[in-house]
Motif scaffolding. Structure first.
Motif, PDB file in Angstrom:
ATOM      1  N   ASN A  38       0.850  -1.188   0.000  1.00  0.00           N
ATOM      2  CA  ASN A  38       0.000   0.000   0.000  1.00  0.00           C
ATOM      3  C   ASN A  38       0.885   1.237   0.000  1.00  0.00           C
ATOM      4  OD1 ASN A  38      -1.377   2.231   2.005  1.00  0.00           O
ATOM      5  ND2 ASN A  38      -2.870   1.318   0.612  1.00  0.00           N
ATOM      6  N   TYR A  39       0.495   2.227  -0.798  1.00  0.00           N
ATOM      7  CA  TYR A  39       1.272   3.466  -0.872  1.00  0.00           C
ATOM      8  C   TYR A  39       0.355   4.655  -0.685  1.00  0.00           C
ATOM      9  CZ  TYR A  39       5.035   6.627  -2.257  1.00  0.00           C
ATOM     10  OH  TYR A  39       6.003   7.596  -2.259  1.00  0.00           O
ATOM     11  N   GLN A  40       0.781   5.572   0.183  1.00  0.00           N
ATOM     12  CA  GLN A  40      -0.023   6.761   0.465  1.00  0.00           C
ATOM     13  C   GLN A  40       0.830   8.013   0.337  1.00  0.00           C
ATOM     14  OE1 GLN A  40      -2.379   6.662   4.083  1.00  0.00           O
ATOM     15  NE2 GLN A  40      -2.534   4.425   4.007  1.00  0.00           N
ATOM     16  N   VAL A  41       0.236   9.029  -0.255  1.00  0.00           N
ATOM     17  CA  VAL A  41       0.801  10.373  -0.275  1.00  0.00           C
ATOM     18  C   VAL A  41      -0.220  11.273   0.393  1.00  0.00           C
ATOM     19  CG1 VAL A  41       1.641  12.296  -1.664  1.00  0.00           C
ATOM     20  CG2 VAL A  41       2.044   9.935  -2.433  1.00  0.00           C
ATOM     21  N   SER A  42       0.173  11.929   1.486  1.00  0.00           N
ATOM     22  CA  SER A  42      -0.722  12.818   2.226  1.00  0.00           C
ATOM     23  C   SER A  42      -0.280  14.262   2.027  1.00  0.00           C
ATOM     24  CB  SER A  42      -0.727  12.478   3.720  1.00  0.00           C
ATOM     25  OG  SER A  42      -1.138  11.145   3.927  1.00  0.00           O
ATOM     26  N   ALA A  43      -1.236  15.145   1.834  1.00  0.00           N
ATOM     27  CA  ALA A  43      -0.940  16.556   1.574  1.00  0.00           C
ATOM     28  C   ALA A  43      -0.321  17.210   2.800  1.00  0.00           C
ATOM     29  CB  ALA A  43      -2.209  17.291   1.167  1.00  0.00           C
ATOM     30  N   GLY A  44       0.464  18.231   2.555  1.00  0.00           N
ATOM     31  CA  GLY A  44       1.021  19.027   3.634  1.00  0.00           C
ATOM     32  C   GLY A  44       0.017  20.059   4.121  1.00  0.00           C
ATOM     33  N   GLU A  71      -2.615  13.691  -3.381  1.00  0.00           N
ATOM     34  CA  GLU A  71      -2.894  12.635  -2.414  1.00  0.00           C
ATOM     35  C   GLU A  71      -3.247  11.323  -3.105  1.00  0.00           C
ATOM     36  OE1 GLU A  71      -4.179  14.506   1.760  1.00  0.00           O
ATOM     37  OE2 GLU A  71      -5.832  14.319   0.325  1.00  0.00           O
ATOM     38  N   VAL A  72      -2.701  10.240  -2.555  1.00  0.00           N
ATOM     39  CA  VAL A  72      -2.879   8.906  -3.116  1.00  0.00           C
ATOM     40  C   VAL A  72      -3.039   7.922  -1.965  1.00  0.00           C
ATOM     41  CG1 VAL A  72      -1.692   7.018  -4.304  1.00  0.00           C
ATOM     42  CG2 VAL A  72      -1.605   9.308  -5.261  1.00  0.00           C
ATOM     43  N   ASP A  73      -3.886   6.943  -2.141  1.00  0.00           N
ATOM     44  CA  ASP A  73      -4.002   5.814  -1.223  1.00  0.00           C
ATOM     45  C   ASP A  73      -4.369   4.601  -2.069  1.00  0.00           C
ATOM     46  OD1 ASP A  73      -4.384   3.964   0.743  1.00  0.00           O
ATOM     47  OD2 ASP A  73      -5.808   5.146   1.913  1.00  0.00           O
TER      48      ASP A  73
END
Length: 803
Positions: free
Chosen positions: A417-423, A451-453
């Motif tokens: 699983n890969y996540q990108v969370s906003a600042g 953002e990605v999940d």
């Protein structure tokens, strides 16, 4: 055979049959003999290459690694294995905190890392800026403290048919300490010859008995180091001209070493545990895992007071943005092994998490104005998780010529699983103040659009066999089938063999296919941020977009879904076990890789109408993306010579000579049809040089360890050949470099040992960049790719207490 012996032989059996099954010598040798095969004596200079397998394996003990005085696991491994590369970098954003590591001149993600024979998760970070391995993610070796390591085994051969994706260049297996009693504590103090980079490192390890035969080993590390700085003075004008047109008098007093080029300030805390205990008459319960929490501080480009991205109301003299990521790493495995009839079964489940939180200090968002902008930002977080479940079974079956066939099979399930969370909002917005640039300076925060999940999973099944058919002939075979939820299936195989021509001379070889699935980082990472891009007149800021393969931008450009990289590998070696402890191994290899995944160069609207249309609805001024684009062939040879000398009354001497050569050539470049004609942009000379020339083709070491009474000393000469870096003005060649390391130890009593040492004794530096590429004399040394770093000498003293 107990589970710890299965793990002990995991890599060695990979070398002989290429498998996680038990090697044949386990059926014919006593445990004492097996342990003797793996025995490592001295520090880093000892017998560390397994000479009785079908492929080369380096074995480096934890004592070897610790005795060097090197405080990072990745760097210690670089000086122990010539074919392993761990270059230094500076002003490369997150790569300053998690450095790329590679084996045999290939990409960082072509090497599989295991702990106790189980797959290790990779870092959440994607290397984006000008370093070896750009566009890849690798396992963060520095998250594993040296204090927890019993041994590292490096298989220099393809093993995707055994372990699945990533094992194209080889496998690194880290075996954790498993002592049931006793322990040690260690304190090191040191600094560079320039008086900076002061550091202290406190480590400890303790074993505890569990039940009658079980063990629980706990190892920890606390590590602090101050920054080093080798930046040149900035001669440029810093302040706006006065109303009368004259220079501001502050130009005379400004501290012109305003940039930071060197290692960042660093804090790390890590704790690892390893446990096993007998259950019933034939079962073993085991568990291991750990965590590390690391923070670092490194500089970006200095913002001068006269620039529009500065607010002099806050920073009258300009400012240096500080990237201060918080890197967290957690992992844990639980397993049970038992005998059922003639079969040995092993069931395990593991979970790993890598979290990379971008923080920016001493910064601002100029577009918000002096009243509203923060000076510190949380710029977003990357997170990669991996779950593994495996079931393995192994047994011996009577075979031809009165021999036994070792048969192993298994099934594995993995979910990534890969996540990108906003600042925080202030890290990326444009507030419109005086038409100044938006976003946090130094590193622009991830936007909500980034953002990605996303997750993907795969199932793999394998079968492997190995047989010592005659006293002279050993053969092995393996096949593995993988089914991925995103791109489909892959089947890979491996054949290996060894023939002993005499009692002392043997030939060995392997042939295998392999693959590397596109990582979830490459599949889903996306971001638009301010990067400094060199268009020929020096670095200038641009809004640069990295778009993933589910983005409308990549779909509009016809990039297509990422497919696995596939490889065909051959190796052929000669082993000579000579007299009086002399051993020589020579292994040649060739690795062909098709459809290598690259992070493309930046394309702009001016390059193509298709690019202009694709970027029309974004804030990006250029675009880059991951794409299967390159076929390569890598050829090389590894040589290891070890020798022991009995000097009588003058003690014992152990010597080792190691040499590695690799050369990568580009066979073909295949880019999307809609971008036809943009080869020089998408995979330009800079990227081609980075793929083929950024790692030294030649590297080697000569080491000696001497022991006499309570004294022991180690000296190693390490050689790193030439490597190239491409600049807008052309390619520059650096090296070769020679580094000398010396350590002297005194065993005060049974418990206390005192050591003093020097790494890079003569304070050698990489070659200086040519005058035209020094960015006004500020960047005197290459910012990336240097195998020896740019700190000069490091001198230390160390106390170790064993109990």
């Amino acid at each position: 055979m107990k589970r710890k012996n299965l793990i002990t032989l995991a890599i060695l059996s990979s070398a002989t049959l290429g498998a996680p099954a038990i090697a044949q010598e386990a059926n014919t040798e006593s445990q004492a003999d097996v342990e003797e095969v793996l025995q490592v004596v001295g520090s880093r200079l000892s017998f560390r290459t397994a000479t009785d397998g079908a492929a080369p394996v380096d074995i480096i003990s934890g004592e070897d690694l610790a005795a060097t005085g090197i405080t990072e696991t990745g760097k210690a491994l670089q000086y122990a294995v010539p074919s392993f590369n761990f270059p230094s970098s500076s002003i490369t954003d997150g790569t300053d905190a998690v450095r790329p590591a590679s084996l045999r001149g290939l990409a960082p993600d072509h090497t599989l890392v295991l702990i106790n024979g189980k797959r290790r998760h990779s870092s959440a970070l994607v290397h984006l800026n000008g370093t070896t391995g750009r566009g890849s993610s690798n396992v963060d070796l520095n998250a594993i403290p040296i204090a927890a390591i019993k041994r590292i085994e490096v298989l220099r051969d393809g093993a995707a048919a055994l372990y699945g994706s990533d094992a194209i260049a080889g496998v690194i297996n880290i075996v954790l300490k498993d002592n049931a009693e006793g322990g040690s504590a260690n304190l090191q103090l040191g600094q560079t010859h320039k008086g900076d980079g002061e550091q202290w490192k406190l480590t400890g390890s303790q074993g505890f008995t569990v039940g009658e035969e079980g063990s629980f080993t706990l190892s920890g590390e606390l590590h602090h180091k101050n920054r080093t700085n080798r930046a040149g003075d900035d001669p440029r004008q810093q302040y706006p001209l006065l109303p009368n047109g004259e220079l501001d008098p502050r130009e005379e007093t400004f501290n012109r070493q305003s940039f930071h080029v060197g290692d960042g300030e660093y804090e790390n805390a890590a704790l690892f545990a390893n446990f096993e205990t007998a259950v019933g008459d034939s079962g073993t319960l085991y568990a291991f895992g750990g965590f590390s929490d690391r923070t670092s501080e490194s500089g970006a480009f200095y913002r001068r007071a006269l620039q529009s991205n500065t607010l002099t109301e806050i920073y009258p003299d300009g400012f240096l943005p500080i990237l201060a990521p918080d890197v967290k790493d957690y992992s844990g495995y639980l397993g049970y092994e038992w005998m059922l009839g003639e079969w040995t079964f092993d069931v395990s489940a593991g979970y790993g998490l890598s979290e990379f939180q971008y923080n920016v200090n001493n910064s601002l968002n100029a577009s918000l104005g002096p009243e509203l902008t923060p000076t510190s930002f949380e710029a977003g977080t990357l997170e990669n998780t991996e779950t593994n479940v495996t079931i393995d079974a192994q047994r011996f079956i009577p075979f031809a010529n009165n021999s036994d066939l070792s048969l192993a099979m298994g099934v594995s399930y993995r979910e990534n699983n890969y996540q990108v969370s906003a600042g925080q909002e202030e890290s990326y917005i444009n507030g419109g103040y005086q038409d100044r640039p938006g976003g946090s300076q130094g590193f622009t925060g991830f936007t909500p659009e980034s953002e990605v999940d996303r997750s993907r999973d795969n199932i793999g099944v394998y079968v492997e066999a190995e047989n010592q058919l005659t006293t002279e002939f050993l053969w092995g075979a393996a096949i593995r089938h993988e089914d991925y939820s995103d791109f489909g299936t892959n089947t890979s195989w491996k054949l290996s063999g060894r023939y002993d021509l005499t009692d002392r001379i043997a030939v060995r070889g392997t042939a295998n296919t392999g693959f590397r699935a596109p990582s979830v980082q490459q599949l889903y990472f996306t971001n638009i941020s301010t990067l400094f891009v060199d268009r020929g007149d020096g670095p200038v800021p641009e809004q640069s977009g990295t778009f993933n393969n589910i983005s409308p931008v990549t779909n509009a450009l016809g990039i297509g879904n990422l497919q696995p990289e596939e490889s065909d590998s051959l190796s052929l070696g000669l082993v000579w076990n000579g007299y009086e402890g002399l051993a020589i191994t020579v292994d040649a290899f060739q690795i062909e890789i098709q459809d290598r995944i690259i992070l493309s160069g930046d394309v702009t609207p001016e390059d193509s109408p298709a690019v202009a249309d694709a970027l029309a609805n974004t804030t990006a001024e250029n675009a880059r993306f991951f794409v299967n684009a390159v076929d390569t062939t890598t050829k090389g040879v590894d040589i290891v010579v070890t020798q022991q000398f009995d000097l009588g009354g003058y003690g014992d001497l152990k010597g080792q000579l190691a040499y590695g050569y690799n050369d990568t050539e580009i066979d073909a470049i295949n880019l999307p049809p809609l971008l036809d004609g943009l080869d020089d942009v998408l995979f330009d000379q800079e990227e081609q040089t980075r793929m083929t020339e950024s790692v030294p083709k030649n590297s080697g070491s000569l080491g000696l360890t001497h022991e006499l009474g309570k004294w022991s000393s180690n000296i190693q000469f390490s050689y790193f050949g030439t490597y190239d870096i491409y600049y807008s003005s052309g390619t520059e060649t650096y090296g070769p470099d020679w580094i000398t390391d010396v350590t002297v130890n005194y065993q005060w009593n049974d418990n206390l040992k005192i050591s003093v040492g020097a790494q890079n004794l003569f304070s050698d530096y990489p070659d200086m960049r040519s005058e035209g590429n020094q960015f006004n004399g500020i960047f005197k040394y290459p910012l990336t790719n240097s195998p020896i770093g740019f700190n000069g000498g490091y001198f230390f003293t160390e106390l170790q207490y064993t109990f």
